[in-house]
Design an enzyme around this catalytic site. Structure first.
Site, mmCIF file in Angstrom:
data_model
loop_
_atom_site.group_PDB
_atom_site.id
_atom_site.type_symbol
_atom_site.label_atom_id
_atom_site.label_comp_id
_atom_site.label_asym_id
_atom_site.label_seq_id
_atom_site.Cartn_x
_atom_site.Cartn_y
_atom_site.Cartn_z
ATOM 1 N N GLY A 17 0.809 -1.220 0.000
ATOM 2 C CA GLY A 17 0.000 0.000 0.000
ATOM 3 C C GLY A 17 0.834 1.259 0.000
ATOM 4 O O GLY A 17 0.545 2.207 0.743
ATOM 5 N N TYR A 164 -12.759 -1.247 13.084
ATOM 6 C CA TYR A 164 -11.390 -0.943 12.648
ATOM 7 C C TYR A 164 -10.407 -1.172 13.791
ATOM 8 O O TYR A 164 -9.365 -1.825 13.619
ATOM 9 C CB TYR A 164 -11.338 0.504 12.162
ATOM 10 C CG TYR A 164 -9.962 1.003 11.793
ATOM 11 C CD1 TYR A 164 -9.416 0.730 10.544
ATOM 12 C CD2 TYR A 164 -9.217 1.775 12.682
ATOM 13 C CE1 TYR A 164 -8.155 1.196 10.198
ATOM 14 C CE2 TYR A 164 -7.957 2.244 12.347
ATOM 15 C CZ TYR A 164 -7.434 1.951 11.106
ATOM 16 O OH TYR A 164 -6.190 2.421 10.777
ATOM 17 N N ALA A 166 -10.762 -2.983 16.445
ATOM 18 C CA ALA A 166 -10.695 -4.396 16.819
ATOM 19 C C ALA A 166 -9.695 -5.141 15.943
ATOM 20 O O ALA A 166 -8.950 -6.006 16.426
ATOM 21 C CB ALA A 166 -12.076 -5.036 16.707
#
Length: 259
Positions: A17, A164, A166
């Site tokens: 990414g 998110y 978690a």
């Protein structure tokens, strides 16, 4: 020094990414430190190639490869492409550093988060960190390093980020287990946990919403919201040559949010 010996001593980092945001910044900070790059992108090849060209302008070798981290079925084929790239560009079989950076955000209350949103976050953040790393393990050099990405939201809580956060909590636990099991190979595994950063992540809310920006700055010891350079510089520092003895750790880079 011969070309072969130079290839063997050059450090290589694979960053997922890295076509934009914190991944892009981290890649270029590593290039400034003399580290060659393999970067992945999901769909924007033009941006990824621009990052590669910027690294090349710094005197580094850099390649961009397509990868959708949400699709674990593609990981074996991606690992083969990495293996081919290593042989063709560096005449090597392994790279030094893996940075599991790729991610996406969902802002929704606990009551309104859908199962589809939850499953996407599992795939992008938790499942990819587990199974992409697993697929790349034979290509990671003994004595190398893995840096996973969490979030300050795994420590402090803001409404709308339950799913998110978690996932990021899961990444932090996974990091400790990876450090335990890969220590025999001398591979150090740590987690970087950025705080709120001014990027286009999540629609650019932190960057573009002046009220939210000021609110976050008000609960941050350093008195401002983080910038991409803050995180990219931290990634480069964590992967610097003197940091190999640190493993299994969560390093929050938030300027002291919610202390």
């Amino acid at each position: 020094m011969t070309a072969a010996s130079d290839n063997n001593t050059t450090r290589i980092a694979l960053i997922t990414g890295a076509s934009r945001g914190l991944g892009r910044n981290s890649a270029l900070k590593l290039a400034e430190q003399g580290i060659d790059l393999i970067i992945s992108y999901k769909s924007n090849e033009a941006e990824a190639q621009e990052v590669a060209r910027s690294a090349q302008a710094l005197g580094r070798r850099a390649l961009a490869l397509q990868l959708d981290v949400a699709d674990s079925r593609s990981f074996a084929a991606f690992a083969e492409r990495v293996k081919t790239a290593l042989a063709g560009t560096w005449q090597r079989e392994q790279f030094d550093y893996l940075v599991n950076n790729a991610g996406s955000g969902v802002h929704a209350s606990f009551a309104e988060t859908t199962e589809a949103q939850f499953d996407l976050l599992v795939n992008v953040h938790l499942k990819s960190t587990f199974f992409l790393t697993q697929a790349l393990l034979p290509l990671i050099k003994d004595g190398g390093r893995i840096l996973n990405t969490s979030s300050g939201l795994a420590r402090f809580s803001f409404a709308g980020y339950a799913a998110y956060a978690a996932m990021k909590g899961g990444v932090e636990v996974l990091t400790r287990y990876m450090a335990k099991e890969l220590g025999a190979r001398g591979i150090a595994v740590n987690t970087i946990a950025p705080g709120a950063i001014e990027t286009d992540f999540g629609g650019g809310t932190v960057r573009d919403n002046a009220q939210m920006n000021a609110q976050i700055a008000g609960v941050t010891a350093m008195g401002r919201v983080g910038l991409p350079d803050d995180i990219g510089s931290a990634v480069a520092a964590l992967l610097s040559e003197g940091n190999g003895w640190m493993t299994g750790q969560r390093i929050e880079v938030s300027g002291g949010m919610m202390l």
